[in-house]
Design a protein around this motif. Structure first.
Motif, PDB file in Angstrom:
ATOM      1  N   SER A   1       0.704  -1.167  -0.039  1.00  0.00           N
ATOM      2  CA  SER A   1       0.063  -0.038  -0.019  1.00  0.00           C
ATOM      3  C   SER A   1       0.917   1.361  -0.136  1.00  0.00           C
ATOM      4  N   ARG A   2       2.190   1.187  -0.242  1.00  0.00           N
ATOM      5  CA  ARG A   2       2.945   2.410  -0.345  1.00  0.00           C
ATOM      6  C   ARG A   2       3.741   2.114  -1.570  1.00  0.00           C
ATOM      7  N   HIS A   3       4.080   3.120  -2.442  1.00  0.00           N
ATOM      8  CA  HIS A   3       5.044   2.901  -3.295  1.00  0.00           C
ATOM      9  C   HIS A   3       6.313   2.586  -3.197  1.00  0.00           C
ATOM     10  N   VAL A   4       7.199   3.420  -2.135  1.00  0.00           N
ATOM     11  CA  VAL A   4       8.421   3.189  -2.197  1.00  0.00           C
ATOM     12  C   VAL A   4       8.710   1.738  -1.123  1.00  0.00           C
ATOM     13  N   VAL A   5       8.649   0.690  -1.637  1.00  0.00           N
ATOM     14  CA  VAL A   5       8.689  -0.499  -0.800  1.00  0.00           C
ATOM     15  C   VAL A   5       9.866  -1.137  -1.473  1.00  0.00           C
ATOM     16  N   PRO A   6      10.896  -1.842  -0.517  1.00  0.00           N
ATOM     17  CA  PRO A   6      11.718  -2.667  -1.061  1.00  0.00           C
ATOM     18  C   PRO A   6      11.534  -3.792  -1.769  1.00  0.00           C
ATOM     19  N   PRO A   7      11.960  -4.046  -3.158  1.00  0.00           N
ATOM     20  CA  PRO A   7      11.698  -5.153  -4.101  1.00  0.00           C
ATOM     21  C   PRO A   7      11.733  -6.754  -2.867  1.00  0.00           C
ATOM     22  N   PRO A   8      10.551  -7.344  -3.257  1.00  0.00           N
ATOM     23  CA  PRO A   8      10.442  -8.671  -2.532  1.00  0.00           C
ATOM     24  C   PRO A   8      11.760  -9.701  -2.998  1.00  0.00           C
ATOM     25  N   LEU A   9      11.822 -10.503  -2.164  1.00  0.00           N
ATOM     26  CA  LEU A   9      13.035 -11.488  -2.350  1.00  0.00           C
ATOM     27  C   LEU A   9      12.752 -12.552  -3.575  1.00  0.00           C
ATOM     28  N   GLU A  10      13.660 -12.829  -4.468  1.00  0.00           N
ATOM     29  CA  GLU A  10      13.340 -13.785  -5.366  1.00  0.00           C
ATOM     30  C   GLU A  10      13.715 -15.241  -4.774  1.00  0.00           C
ATOM     31  N   SER A  11      14.657 -15.251  -3.728  1.00  0.00           N
ATOM     32  CA  SER A  11      14.991 -16.380  -2.921  1.00  0.00           C
ATOM     33  C   SER A  11      15.599 -16.135  -1.691  1.00  0.00           C
ATOM     34  N   PHE A  12      15.985 -17.002  -0.767  1.00  0.00           N
ATOM     35  CA  PHE A  12      16.553 -16.792   0.316  1.00  0.00           C
ATOM     36  C   PHE A  12      17.907 -16.395  -0.109  1.00  0.00           C
ATOM     37  N   GLY A  13      18.488 -16.887  -0.968  1.00  0.00           N
ATOM     38  CA  GLY A  13      19.852 -16.675  -1.278  1.00  0.00           C
ATOM     39  C   GLY A  13      20.166 -15.090  -1.322  1.00  0.00           C
ATOM     40  N   GLU A  14      19.146 -14.319  -1.562  1.00  0.00           N
ATOM     41  CA  GLU A  14      19.377 -12.713  -1.894  1.00  0.00           C
ATOM     42  C   GLU A  14      19.407 -12.281  -0.566  1.00  0.00           C
ATOM     43  N   LEU A  15      18.877 -12.733   0.670  1.00  0.00           N
ATOM     44  CA  LEU A  15      19.428 -12.249   2.150  1.00  0.00           C
ATOM     45  C   LEU A  15      20.962 -12.002   2.055  1.00  0.00           C
ATOM     46  N   SER A  16      21.725 -12.918   1.361  1.00  0.00           N
ATOM     47  CA  SER A  16      23.377 -12.894   1.229  1.00  0.00           C
ATOM     48  C   SER A  16      23.674 -11.707   0.470  1.00  0.00           C
ATOM     49  N   SER A  17      23.306 -11.799  -0.632  1.00  0.00           N
ATOM     50  CA  SER A  17      23.543 -10.781  -1.619  1.00  0.00           C
ATOM     51  C   SER A  17      23.284  -9.449  -1.130  1.00  0.00           C
ATOM     52  N   ARG A  18      21.952  -9.161  -0.592  1.00  0.00           N
ATOM     53  CA  ARG A  18      21.450  -7.869  -0.463  1.00  0.00           C
ATOM     54  C   ARG A  18      21.284  -7.386   0.974  1.00  0.00           C
ATOM     55  N   TYR A  19      21.579  -8.482   1.777  1.00  0.00           N
ATOM     56  CA  TYR A  19      21.586  -7.867   3.233  1.00  0.00           C
ATOM     57  C   TYR A  19      22.781  -8.418   4.163  1.00  0.00           C
ATOM     58  N   ASN A  20      23.593  -9.162   3.406  1.00  0.00           N
ATOM     59  CA  ASN A  20      24.954 -10.011   4.101  1.00  0.00           C
ATOM     60  C   ASN A  20      24.410 -10.808   4.945  1.00  0.00           C
ATOM     61  N   CYS A  21      23.315 -11.617   4.976  1.00  0.00           N
ATOM     62  CA  CYS A  21      23.165 -12.628   5.762  1.00  0.00           C
ATOM     63  C   CYS A  21      24.000 -13.794   5.973  1.00  0.00           C
TER      64      CYS A  21
END
Ligand SMILES: Nc1ncnc2c1ncn2[C@@H]1O[C@H](COP(=O)(O)OP(=O)(O)OP(=O)(O)O)[C@@H](O)[C@H]1O
Length: 126
Positions: free
Chosen positions: A24-44
């Motif tokens: 319901s807001r316009h500027v929302v971070p993109p959804p995860l394509e996979s759990f692997g993105e937690l590493s590449s985007r958020y350094n998990c």
């Protein structure tokens, strides 16, 4: 540059459509394509992803795909999804990612449950 941003917005919108995610807001971070993105985007840390894999969690559920990036961006998140759709991990995952060696007071959280049954379920899956 503008084209990259437009492409990212379009990709996020395609993913949301695919997984039935409504925002319901316009500027929302993109959804995860996979759990692997937690590493590449958020350094998990890899051990968190290993645990997901050992639990048989191959890919995030829709609520996890969208709520986790919002919470990791330090945004407030009011989310709604059906029973059993993985809401517990959606809020626990960002908390697990905040736990660091030497952290003295842990990560404070209050979990409110409307019924005793849901409290039991939340406690077990946590
Ligand atoms: N990404 C995933 N892949 C596979 N299974 C998952 C995933 N995330 C959570 N689960 C499992 O799905 C089940 C339901 O999850 P959970 O209890 O978190 O749902 P919920 O939406 O919080 O439910 P409720 O509304 O009852 O609180 C649990 O057994 C959990 O371990």
């Amino acid at each position: 540059m503008k084209k990259d941003v437009e492409k990212e917005i379009e990709k996020a919108s395609i993913l949301r459509k695919k997984y039935g995610i409504h925002i319901s807001r316009h500027v929302v971070p993109p959804p995860l394509e996979s759990f692997g993105e937690l590493s590449s985007r958020y350094n998990c840390k890899p051990y968190i992803l290993r645990n997901f894999s050992e639990l048989g969690f191959q890919e995030p559920t829709p609520i996890q795909r969208q709520a986790i990036p919002v919470l990791l961006s330090k945004r407030d998140c009011f989310a709604c999804a059906p029973t059993g759709s993985g809401k517990t991990l959606a809020f626990l995952c960002p908390m697990l990612m905040k736990i660091k060696p030497g952290l003295k007071n842990g990560v404070p959280a209050v979990v409110l449950c409307p019924t005793r049954e849901l409290r039991g379920g939340n406690f077990t899956s946590s």
